[in-house]
Structure formats: structure tokens, C-alpha cells
Scaffold this motif. Structure first.
Motif, PDB file in Angstrom:
ATOM      1  N   THR A  42       0.832  -1.203   0.000  1.00 51.78           N
ATOM      2  CA  THR A  42       0.000   0.000   0.000  1.00 51.78           C
ATOM      3  C   THR A  42       0.867   1.255   0.000  1.00 51.78           C
ATOM      4  OG1 THR A  42      -1.746  -1.189   1.185  1.00 51.78           O
ATOM      5  CG2 THR A  42      -1.848   1.223   1.224  1.00 51.78           C
ATOM      6  N   VAL A  45       2.406   1.723  -3.516  1.00 56.06           N
ATOM      7  CA  VAL A  45       1.454   2.225  -4.507  1.00 56.06           C
ATOM      8  C   VAL A  45       1.160   3.704  -4.261  1.00 56.06           C
ATOM      9  CG1 VAL A  45      -0.922   2.031  -5.388  1.00 56.06           C
ATOM     10  CG2 VAL A  45       0.416  -0.037  -4.926  1.00 56.06           C
ATOM     11  N   ILE A 139      -4.200  -2.831  -5.071  1.00 54.38           N
ATOM     12  CA  ILE A 139      -3.697  -3.076  -3.716  1.00 54.38           C
ATOM     13  C   ILE A 139      -4.372  -4.307  -3.113  1.00 54.38           C
ATOM     14  CG2 ILE A 139      -3.670  -2.170  -1.356  1.00 54.38           C
ATOM     15  CD1 ILE A 139      -3.267   0.635  -2.633  1.00 54.38           C
ATOM     16  N   CYS A 143      -2.320  -7.615  -2.147  1.00 54.86           N
ATOM     17  CA  CYS A 143      -2.283  -7.990  -0.725  1.00 54.86           C
ATOM     18  C   CYS A 143      -2.898  -9.361  -0.489  1.00 54.86           C
ATOM     19  CB  CYS A 143      -2.995  -6.940   0.115  1.00 54.86           C
ATOM     20  SG  CYS A 143      -2.165  -5.334   0.127  1.00 54.86           S
TER      21      CYS A 143
END
Length: 196
Positions: A42, A45, A139, A143
Motif C-alpha cells: 500500500t 502504490v 492493492i 495484498c
């Protein structure tokens, strides 16, 4: 992309596998590793990839700290390989506390520059190039790979338990872990010395 990068054998995966085989704090360790990856992805990004790429001294410092940690852990693994009678799959032998397990997971995660290279720089840069409306989806997808992988690695290790019921198998695993850690430490120190 994220799953392809995370599956490569390294210090973090070797530690999760070892704890999974020993059935010690698997859920906590897998959750910590997945959450750490999620936070780093995160952050990458959302802009950290560019910020780290502009600070060469920080990358060099991280590489040297990671080198020292991996070298010590590799030495410990090789010492364990010399004493197979003390290695057990689960239920007996000396267990480590949850605090110690999580501190080791944190060290393998946060002191390893390859984690930053994979999550922040590579995945983060790819995600940052997505349209702003799609970045949240990117994301979430990246993840989810971490959560799936660490859960499968930690809990799936029990299927290998019958093989690891024999001390020779632990000798082989710890010997391989020790060698991998020393190879990674050597590569990291070379990178830190030769980086421009």
C-alpha cells in the motif's frame, strides 16, 4: 505479480515454514507477515517507492543491517543442523514464545531489503501506474496474494510433518536454511558495497 515475487524461497518463507512444521504460533506469524506485506504494498502504490528510490544511503543501510541479521540466523540454523536430536516437529522440544516468534518474523520481514524491493518498489511502482480509480483494486489483489501464501505455507507445512518426524530431515532443512541465509547475506553485502 505479487504471488510470483513472494513465493521465491527466502529468509521470511523459510522461517514461516519452520514454524509451521513445529506448529508454533502459525496464525500469528502468518498474519504478521501478510499484514506487513500489505502495508508495504500500500505504501509503495501510494508513493513510497519513489521516495525510497531517491535515497541511496537508506538502501545501503538496510542492506548492511539485513546482511548481519541473515548471517547470524544462518549460523544458528547450521548449529541446529549439527544437533538433530534436539529437533522436533511439534509438541516436544523447546518452544519459542509468541513475542520471540513475532520479533523474529519482524526481523525477517523488515530487515530484508528484498522485501522492500519486491513489495514497495516493484509491486508499488506497478500499482502506482494504474489509473487512480483502480489503485485500490490493485492493492487488494496484491495484498490477497500475501494472505493466501503465508496462510498456505504456515498451515500447509503440517502435511510435511511425517517426513520431518525424522531428525535427518530437520538436519537437511536447517542446513539448507543456513546456506540460503549465508548466500543471501553475501549477495546483500555485495550489493551494498557495489551500489552506486
Amino acid at each position: 505479480m505479487s504471488l510470483g515475487l513472494i513465493i521465491a524461497i527466502g529468509a521470511q518463507n523459510a522461517f514461516v515454514l519452520r514454524q509451521g512444521l513445529r506448529r508454533e504460533h502459525i496464525g500469528s506469524i502468518a498474519l504478521f507477515c501478510a499484514l506487513a506485506d500489505a502495508l508495504l504494498i500500500t505504501a509503495g502504490v501510494l508513493g513510497m517507492a519513489q521516495a525510497l528510490g531517491e535515497r541511496e544511503w537508506l538502501a545501503r543501510l538496510m542492506a548492511l543491517a539485513g546482511t548481519a541479521f541473515l548471517a547470524v540466523y544462518g549460523w544458528q540454523a547450521l548449529q541446529r543442523a549439527r544437533q538433530p536430536e534436539t529437533m522436533t516437529v511439534a509438541g516436544t522440544g523447546e518452544a519459542i514464545s509468541l513475542a520471540k516468534a513475532l520479533s523474529q518474523a519482524a526481523a525477517f520481514t523488515l530487515l530484508n531489503p528484498h522485501v522492500y524491493l519486491d513489495t514497495v518498489l516493484l509491486v508499488g511502482t506497478a500499482g502506482a501506474q494504474q489509473h487512480p480509480e483502480l489503485q485500490a483494486w490493485f492493492i487488494a489483489g496484491a495484498c490477497s496474494a500475501s494472505f493466501i501464501w503465508f496462510g498456505a505455507l504456515g498451515y500447509g507445512a503440517r502435511w510435511l510433518a511425517p517426513w520431518f518426524a525424522q531428525p535427518k530431515s530437520w538436519q537437511l532443512l536447517d542446513g539448507l536454511i543456513g546456506i540460503i541465509m549465508w548466500v543471501l547475506a553475501t549477495l546483500l553485502v555485495q550489493h551494498a558495497i557495489t551500489a552506486n
